[in-house]
Design a protein around this motif. Structure first.
Motif, PDB file in Angstrom:
ATOM      1  N   LYS A 190      11.278 -21.883  34.397  1.00 40.65           N
ATOM      2  CA  LYS A 190      12.258 -20.853  34.758  1.00 40.65           C
ATOM      3  C   LYS A 190      11.599 -19.528  35.118  1.00 40.65           C
ATOM      4  O   LYS A 190      12.227 -18.663  35.719  1.00 40.65           O
ATOM      5  CB  LYS A 190      13.216 -20.608  33.572  1.00 40.65           C
ATOM      6  CG  LYS A 190      13.944 -21.830  33.066  1.00 40.65           C
ATOM      7  CD  LYS A 190      14.899 -21.498  31.936  1.00 40.65           C
ATOM      8  CE  LYS A 190      14.208 -20.901  30.734  1.00 40.65           C
ATOM      9  NZ  LYS A 190      13.262 -21.839  30.079  1.00 40.65           N
ATOM     10  N   GLU A 197      11.703 -14.024  34.934  1.00 45.53           N
ATOM     11  CA  GLU A 197      12.580 -15.138  35.263  1.00 45.53           C
ATOM     12  C   GLU A 197      12.815 -15.233  36.765  1.00 45.53           C
ATOM     13  O   GLU A 197      13.030 -14.237  37.455  1.00 45.53           O
ATOM     14  CB  GLU A 197      13.922 -15.000  34.530  1.00 45.53           C
ATOM     15  CG  GLU A 197      14.794 -16.236  34.648  1.00 45.53           C
ATOM     16  CD  GLU A 197      15.896 -16.288  33.597  1.00 45.53           C
ATOM     17  OE1 GLU A 197      16.750 -17.183  33.692  1.00 45.53           O
ATOM     18  OE2 GLU A 197      15.890 -15.421  32.701  1.00 45.53           O
ATOM     19  N   ASN A 201      18.452 -20.816  39.514  1.00 39.59           N
ATOM     20  CA  ASN A 201      18.882 -21.407  38.241  1.00 39.59           C
ATOM     21  C   ASN A 201      18.337 -22.833  38.160  1.00 39.59           C
ATOM     22  O   ASN A 201      18.684 -23.684  38.973  1.00 39.59           O
ATOM     23  CB  ASN A 201      20.406 -21.409  38.148  1.00 39.59           C
ATOM     24  CG  ASN A 201      20.889 -21.997  36.827  1.00 39.59           C
ATOM     25  OD1 ASN A 201      20.105 -22.192  35.905  1.00 39.59           O
ATOM     26  ND2 ASN A 201      22.185 -22.273  36.755  1.00 39.59           N
TER      27      ASN A 201
END
Length: 448
Positions: A190, A197, A201
């Protein structure tokens, strides 16, 4: 007159008091006469009378003779005890760089592991584990070095390799018992190398993106360039078997000390090491993992599976566990055995030829995509071996990169889904003691 004297002599003989030995001699003499003769019958009667005195004499004499013989033989025998201690080489590969050596680790003390770690965040130029040479057999296979140099304080027990969780125990010093272990790093798909990040997703309904990233890593043979695209958790673990009963997916990162601020899912645990068989044999791996498992031997995929390829099909999983296009050459066991989690099948890999004494590079990757639960199992089937049948299936043994400890065997024996413990022998143990007792050809091995 003379006739009267003869009769008197006969009468005197009948009432003559004979001694014991005289009676014994007459008895043996009479036993030698014809069986229908008077002398033989009298000898039989005499034998019955002398049984008790004979036993009273013969029994003690025999007892004394036996005692003398046993004493003489025992006095000549010697008991020789030979004890040989074998220790791990002091020059085990160093597991840290430019850091003071941690305190001496007591490998024999049976205590629980207590490790406190502050995990640093690596910078953008943090190196990732090196890429194994594609194909071929390396001369020497070393564990993947950590992407971050660090010292881990505390005492670490490296016997059962399950005391800190099913994902292994922490690698914390150069004198640890890690011979024959697989050394692992946790890759957070991720995040990028700096720990930031990514915008995409990787979990939930977008699990396909997670599989795309794993496919790229595996196809590159776990290359440095591909791994460096993601965040690599500093702490490393050592393990010898994949025995991870179903549990929360967060337990994987927690085992690597990354439970703080580690969002659920989209991680990959990558282990590498070497196998050195103790005999020639042919075998294949059998496994499953929620979410994904890949096994490579000398850079070649020999097993690949993805969660959801089972009775309860997961729409986000890779169809027919074809994440990289791999498919077992022998598909006769495909979808035949349901895994312990009952939502996927055990996948049978390709047969591998192992030669005694040769070194084989092993890469093992297990990972979780969307989160929730994780778990898996890696077994091994030795060609030609006879396995016990349990619940309509063969009781295949757990794969173990080095001999199992007594504690591990006991743990496996209690598992609800029966597993064998007679794995083909690879490697040795880093520290062992062998006591050889030279007595009646008995050898005893003691694991300390």
């Amino acid at each position: 007159m003379s006739e009267e004297i003869v009769n008197m002599d006969e009468i005197a003989k009948q009432y003559e008091e004979r001694g014991f030995f005289r009676r014994l001699a007459d008895m043996f003499k009479g036993l030698g006469q014809p069986k229908n003769s008077r002398e033989y019958k009298l000898a039989r009667i005499e034998l019955q009378r002398l049984q008790a005195p004979l036993i009273a004499i013969v029994a003690p004499v025999l007892g004394v003779i036996i005692l003398i013989v046993v004493t003489a033989v025992t006095g000549q025998s010697k008991q020789v005890i030979k004890v040989e201690i074998a220790r791990a080489a002091d020059d085990v590969e160093e597991l840290q760089e430019d850091e003071p050596e941690p305190e001496e680790i007591d490998m024999t003390e049976d205590v629980d592991v207590q490790v406190d770690i502050d995990v640093p965040t690596p910078s953008m130029d943090t190196p990732a584990p090196p890429s194994p040479a594609p194909g071929g057999e390396p001369d020497s296979v070393a564990a993947a070095p950590s992407p971050v140099s660090m010292a881990v304080p505390g005492v670490n027990k490296m016997r059962g390799l399950g005391d800190e969780g099913s994902f292994g125990v922490a690698v914390s010093g150069k004198k640890q018992d890690i011979e024959g272990c697989l050394i692992g790093n946790l890759i957070d798909i991720k995040r990028d190398a700096s720990g930031k990040e990514k915008p995409q997703n990787m979990r939930g309904n977008d699990a396909k993106l997670y599989f795309d990233e794993i496919r790229a890593i595996v196809s590159s043979n776990f290359s440095k360039s591909e791994l460096s695209k993601h965040y690599v958790v500093p702490k490393r673990l050592a393990m010898t078997k994949v025995f991870i009963p179903e549990q929360p997916a967060k337990n994987g990162p927690a085992a690597f000390g990354a439970d703080k601020d580690f969002k659920e899912g989209a991680w990959l645990a990558y282990y590498t090491g070497e196998l050195k068989p103790k005999e020639n044999f042919r075998a294949r791996f059998i496994g499953y993992f929620d979410e994904v498992m890949v096994v490579k031997i000398n850079g070649k995929i020999v097993l690949e599976c993805a969660y959801g390829v089972g009775p309860q099909q997961n729409a986000n999983a890779c169809p027919n566990h074809a994440m990289t296009g791999w498919k077992a050459k022998d598909g006769s066991m495909d979808k035949k055995i349901i895994s312990p989690q009952r939502n996927s099948y055990m996948v049978f890999g390709d047969w591998v030829e192992f030669k005694a004494g040769q070194k084989y590079k092993m890469d093992l990757a297990v990972g979780e995509g969307p989160g929730g639960a994780c778990g898996g199992l890696l077994l091994i089937e030795k060609e030609g071996a006879n396995y016990e049948m349990v619940n309509g299936r063969k009781k295949y043994p757990i794969f173990a990169s080095r001999p199992l400890s007594v504690k591990e065997k006991d743990e496996l024996g209690k598992y609800k889904w029966p597993i064998g413990i007679d794995s083909p022998q690879f490697n040795g143990r880093g520290k062992a003691a062998k006591a050889e007792v030279v007595k009646e050809d008995v050898s005893v091995e003691v694991d300390i």
